[in-house]
Design a protein around this motif. Sequence first.
Motif, PDB file in Angstrom:
ATOM      1  N   GLY A  70      41.852 -27.744-119.127  1.00 40.49           N
ATOM      2  CA  GLY A  70      41.930 -29.107-119.613  1.00 40.49           C
ATOM      3  C   GLY A  70      42.728 -30.021-118.697  1.00 40.49           C
ATOM      4  O   GLY A  70      42.887 -31.209-118.973  1.00 40.49           O
ATOM      5  N   LYS A  71      43.203 -29.484-117.569  1.00 42.76           N
ATOM      6  CA  LYS A  71      43.994 -30.281-116.634  1.00 42.76           C
ATOM      7  C   LYS A  71      43.081 -31.122-115.740  1.00 42.76           C
ATOM      8  O   LYS A  71      41.991 -30.686-115.370  1.00 42.76           O
ATOM      9  N   VAL A  72      43.564 -32.308-115.413  1.00 49.58           N
ATOM     10  CA  VAL A  72      42.838 -33.175-114.485  1.00 49.58           C
ATOM     11  C   VAL A  72      43.346 -32.849-113.085  1.00 49.58           C
ATOM     12  O   VAL A  72      44.434 -33.278-112.681  1.00 49.58           O
ATOM     13  N   CYS A  73      42.565 -32.074-112.354  1.00 49.58           N
ATOM     14  CA  CYS A  73      42.992 -31.579-111.038  1.00 49.58           C
ATOM     15  C   CYS A  73      42.613 -32.561-109.933  1.00 49.58           C
ATOM     16  O   CYS A  73      41.554 -33.187-109.979  1.00 49.58           O
ATOM     17  N   VAL A  74      43.477 -32.647-108.945  1.00 44.87           N
ATOM     18  CA  VAL A  74      43.182 -33.469-107.773  1.00 44.87           C
ATOM     19  C   VAL A  74      42.305 -32.662-106.826  1.00 44.87           C
ATOM     20  O   VAL A  74      42.679 -31.573-106.387  1.00 44.87           O
ATOM     21  N   VAL A  75      41.133 -33.210-106.508  1.00 47.36           N
ATOM     22  CA  VAL A  75      40.206 -32.571-105.577  1.00 47.36           C
ATOM     23  C   VAL A  75      40.486 -33.049-104.153  1.00 47.36           C
ATOM     24  O   VAL A  75      40.569 -32.265-103.216  1.00 47.36           O
ATOM     25  N   ASP A  76      40.642 -34.345-104.009  1.00 47.46           N
ATOM     26  CA  ASP A  76      40.959 -34.945-102.713  1.00 47.46           C
ATOM     27  C   ASP A  76      41.954 -36.073-102.943  1.00 47.46           C
ATOM     28  O   ASP A  76      41.789 -36.869-103.876  1.00 47.46           O
ATOM     29  N   ARG A 112      32.027 -26.042-106.462  1.00 47.04           N
ATOM     30  CA  ARG A 112      31.492 -27.309-105.968  1.00 47.04           C
ATOM     31  C   ARG A 112      32.632 -28.264-105.621  1.00 47.04           C
ATOM     32  O   ARG A 112      32.568 -28.991-104.625  1.00 47.04           O
ATOM     33  N   MET A 113      33.692 -28.236-106.431  1.00 46.02           N
ATOM     34  CA  MET A 113      34.838 -29.102-106.161  1.00 46.02           C
ATOM     35  C   MET A 113      35.518 -28.718-104.851  1.00 46.02           C
ATOM     36  O   MET A 113      35.979 -29.575-104.095  1.00 46.02           O
ATOM     37  N   SER A 114      35.576 -27.423-104.568  1.00 36.32           N
ATOM     38  CA  SER A 114      36.197 -26.984-103.314  1.00 36.32           C
ATOM     39  C   SER A 114      35.379 -27.467-102.117  1.00 36.32           C
ATOM     40  O   SER A 114      35.928 -27.756-101.060  1.00 36.32           O
ATOM     41  N   GLN A 115      34.062 -27.567-102.299  1.00 32.20           N
ATOM     42  CA  GLN A 115      33.218 -28.101-101.240  1.00 32.20           C
ATOM     43  C   GLN A 115      33.518 -29.578-101.004  1.00 32.20           C
ATOM     44  O   GLN A 115      33.581 -30.050 -99.861  1.00 32.20           O
TER      45      GLN A 115
END
Length: 267
Positions: A70-76, A112-115
Motif C-alpha cells: 500500500g506504499k506509494v513508492c518512488v520509481v524515478d 515493469r516499474m524497475s524497467q
Amino acid sequence: MAKNSIDAYGASGKSNVLFFEPVALYLVTDPAHPLYDERIHLPIDEAMVLNIMDQGVLEPVLCWKDPESGKVCVVDGRQRVRHSLEANIRLAAEGKEPVLVPAIAKRGSAVRMSQYMVSANEIRRADTPLGRAKKMAAMLERGHDEQDLGLLFGCSLQTVKATMSLLDCTQAVQDAVEGGQVTVTHARQLSTMPPEEQRAKVKELTQVGAEVKGHERARRQRAVMGESKPRMRSRKEITHALTEATGDYAAALRWVLGDATEPEEAT
C-alpha cells in the motif's frame, strides 16, 4: 467561454499530476526490491537543497502504489524526494511553507516499474559544459548575478566561474572540453593565456591524456599545466565528487570522508 487546457495549448491529451508531501513517498532501501537503486545512499547535495528551497520541485517524479504494502513508492526521482525532505526541514525552521513533490502515477508490476526506473535514468543526456556556459551567460545578461546562477544551476560559485571561463577560450579548448579530453578546470586556467598558447597547451593536454586513463591521465595533465602534485580537495569537493562516483572510486571517497572502512587493496 474559456478554453480548456488542451485547446489552449494545442495539446493532444493530458494526465493528472499528483502532489505529495515528500514524507508520504516511500524510498526503497531494500537491495532485494526491484526498485532499489544504490544512489539512495548518496550524500545530500547542499546545492540541490538550496535550489529546491528556492524553486521547488520543477520536474514530476514517477510513483507507483505497491499493491502488497500500500506504499506509494518512488520509481524515478528519489534524489528530488530526498532533497525535498531536507529542504522542508529547513523551511519549517524558517517558518516558511513546505514544498510539495509533483508526481505522475504509473500502473503495472514491480518488474515493469524497475524497467521505468532504469530507462528514466539511462536515457537522460546531461547538458554539455559549453551549453551550460552559454545558458549562464544569457541569464547574466537578463540581470541575474553569479550567486543566482549557483543557486539555479545547483553548483558552487567556483563552478560558475570555471564554467563561464569556457566562453573566453579558443575553439580548440572548447572542443576539447566538449569531447571530455580536458576538464573545465583546465579550461579556466587556459582562458587566461594568449590564443596561440591556449591552442598549443590544449594540444599537449589532449595528447598526454589519450595515452593513459584515470589517475595517471590526471597526473600527466597536471604536469603539463605545471602542477607538480595534486591539490588537496576540501570535504565539500569530495562529497560532490561522490555523487557521480561508482565502484572502487566511490568506496575510496567514502573512506576518505570517514563513512566506510578502509578499502581493501587489490590482490
